[in-house]
Design a protein around this motif. Structure first.
Motif, PDB file in Angstrom:
ATOM      1  N   VAL A  63       0.867  -1.180   0.000  1.00 12.51           N
ATOM      2  CA  VAL A  63       0.000   0.000   0.000  1.00 12.51           C
ATOM      3  C   VAL A  63       0.900   1.225   0.000  1.00 12.51           C
ATOM      4  N   VAL A  64       0.666   2.133  -0.940  1.00 18.81           N
ATOM      5  CA  VAL A  64       1.461   3.348  -1.060  1.00 18.81           C
ATOM      6  C   VAL A  64       0.549   4.544  -0.836  1.00 18.81           C
ATOM      7  N   VAL A  65       0.963   5.430   0.082  1.00 18.78           N
ATOM      8  CA  VAL A  65       0.211   6.660   0.357  1.00 18.78           C
ATOM      9  C   VAL A  65       1.026   7.821  -0.196  1.00 18.78           C
ATOM     10  N   GLY A  66       0.391   8.636  -1.022  1.00 18.85           N
ATOM     11  CA  GLY A  66       1.081   9.759  -1.648  1.00 18.85           C
ATOM     12  C   GLY A  66       1.639  10.759  -0.656  1.00 18.85           C
ATOM     13  N   ASN A  92      -3.297  10.485  -2.504  1.00 17.68           N
ATOM     14  CA  ASN A  92      -3.778   9.271  -3.151  1.00 17.68           C
ATOM     15  C   ASN A  92      -3.255   8.043  -2.421  1.00 17.68           C
ATOM     16  N   ILE A  93      -3.944   6.933  -2.616  1.00 18.85           N
ATOM     17  CA  ILE A  93      -3.543   5.645  -2.049  1.00 18.85           C
ATOM     18  C   ILE A  93      -3.607   4.628  -3.186  1.00 18.85           C
ATOM     19  N   ILE A  94      -2.502   3.908  -3.376  1.00 16.70           N
ATOM     20  CA  ILE A  94      -2.442   2.868  -4.403  1.00 16.70           C
ATOM     21  C   ILE A  94      -2.206   1.539  -3.700  1.00 16.70           C
ATOM     22  N   VAL A  95      -3.010   0.530  -4.043  1.00 18.55           N
ATOM     23  CA  VAL A  95      -2.914  -0.792  -3.427  1.00 18.55           C
ATOM     24  C   VAL A  95      -2.504  -1.791  -4.504  1.00 18.55           C
ATOM     25  N   LEU A  96      -1.441  -2.584  -4.194  1.00 15.35           N
ATOM     26  CA  LEU A  96      -0.917  -3.563  -5.144  1.00 15.35           C
ATOM     27  C   LEU A  96      -1.031  -4.972  -4.573  1.00 15.35           C
ATOM     28  N   ASP A  97      -1.177  -5.953  -5.465  1.00 12.40           N
ATOM     29  CA  ASP A  97      -1.188  -7.353  -5.020  1.00 12.40           C
ATOM     30  C   ASP A  97       0.244  -7.883  -4.986  1.00 12.40           C
ATOM     31  N   ALA A 156       0.567  -5.886  -9.292  1.00 14.70           N
ATOM     32  CA  ALA A 156      -0.541  -5.344 -10.082  1.00 14.70           C
ATOM     33  C   ALA A 156      -1.426  -4.483  -9.194  1.00 14.70           C
ATOM     34  N   ALA A 157      -1.888  -3.372  -9.734  1.00 15.14           N
ATOM     35  CA  ALA A 157      -2.768  -2.476  -8.984  1.00 15.14           C
ATOM     36  C   ALA A 157      -4.129  -3.135  -8.802  1.00 15.14           C
ATOM     37  N   ILE A 158      -4.594  -3.205  -7.545  1.00 10.41           N
ATOM     38  CA  ILE A 158      -5.936  -3.730  -7.286  1.00 10.41           C
ATOM     39  C   ILE A 158      -6.888  -2.627  -6.840  1.00 10.41           C
ATOM     40  N   ALA A 159      -6.330  -1.478  -6.457  1.00 14.54           N
ATOM     41  CA  ALA A 159      -7.173  -0.346  -6.085  1.00 14.54           C
ATOM     42  C   ALA A 159      -6.350   0.936  -6.170  1.00 14.54           C
ATOM     43  N   ASP A 160      -7.039   2.021  -6.499  1.00 15.31           N
ATOM     44  CA  ASP A 160      -6.406   3.334  -6.604  1.00 15.31           C
ATOM     45  C   ASP A 160      -7.428   4.349  -6.102  1.00 15.31           C
ATOM     46  N   TYR A 161      -7.074   5.076  -5.046  1.00 15.97           N
ATOM     47  CA  TYR A 161      -8.011   6.014  -4.424  1.00 15.97           C
ATOM     48  C   TYR A 161      -7.447   7.424  -4.432  1.00 15.97           C
ATOM     49  N   ARG A 162      -8.298   8.361  -4.757  1.00 17.38           N
ATOM     50  CA  ARG A 162      -8.006   9.788  -4.629  1.00 17.38           C
ATOM     51  C   ARG A 162      -8.692  10.195  -3.336  1.00 17.38           C
TER      52      ARG A 162
END
Length: 165
Positions: free
Chosen positions: A46-49, A74-79, A83-89
Motif C-alpha cells: 500500500v502506497v500513500v502519496g 492518493n492511495i495505491i494498493v498492489l497485489d 498489479a494495482a488492485i485499487a487506486d483512491y483519490r
C-alpha cells in the motif's frame, strides 16, 4: 518509429510488465474520523502519496484510512505480483458543524462548540494557541493512560493552561 513503439507496448503487456489499469475512485474522509475500505483482494503493498494528509493500516482485506490533515492525496494498493488492485483519490476535509473559528490579528483559534466551546487542535491555528491546546490534549491522554494502568490522577502541568481567544 510508431510501429516499433506499438510492438514494444504489446510485448510488455504480454510479458506481464504492464498491469491492467484500475479506475481511480474518489473518497472524501472527514478529519479525525477513520474510514474503512473493503478491498477486492488481499493486498501486498500500500502506497500513500502524502502521509501528512492521510495514513493507512491494514487488516487482511480491510484498509483503514486515518486522516491527518486537510488536503488531497492518493492511495495505491498492489497485489503480490505488483498489479494495482485499487487506486483512491483521498480528499480530507473538516466537516464539523459545531466548529467555530475565531480570527484575530494574532491568527486563527478553533473551538468545538457542541455544548460548551472547547479549544481543538487544528492545523493552521495560531502557534501559541495550538501548542497550549495540544499540551492539554497530551496531558489528558497521559492521565487517561495512567489511570487505565491503575495510577493516580496527577495535576495538569502548568504549561497546559487553557488557551484564550
Amino acid at each position: 518509429m510508431l510501429k516499433y513503439l506499438r510492438i514494444l507496448c504489446v510485448a510488455a503487456a504480454a510479458s506481464g510488465m504492464v498491469s491492467a489499469a484500475v479506475a481511480t475512485e474518489s473518497i472524501q474522509v472527514t478529519a479525525d474520523q477513520s474510514a474503512l475500505i473493503n478491498l477486492p483482494s488481499l493486498p501486498s503493498t500500500v502506497v500513500v502519496g502524502n502521509p501528512s494528509i492521510a495514513d493507512v493500516t491494514l487488516d487482511g482485506q480491510s484498509l483503514f484510512v486515518h486522516p491527518r490533515g486537510p488536503g488531497l492525496t492518493n492511495i495505491i494498493v498492489l497485489d503480490s505480483d505488483g498489479a494495482a488492485i485499487a487506486d483512491y483519490r483521498v480528499h480530507v476535509i473538516y466537516d464539523d458543524p459545531d466548529s467555530l473559528a475565531v480570527y484575530s490579528p494574532a491568527g486563527r483559534n478553533t473551538y468545538s462548540c457542541a455544548r460548551d466551546c472547547a479549544p481543538v487542535v487544528r492545523v493552521g491555528d495560531n502557534q501559541e494557541f495550538f501548542n497550549a491546546a495540544a499540551g492539554q490534549v497530551g496531558a489528558k491522554s497521559e492521565l487517561a493512560a495512567s489511570q487505565a494502568l491503575g495510577g493516580e490522577a496527577a495535576p495538569a502541568p502548568a504549561e497546559a493552561a487553557a488557551p484564550t481567544p
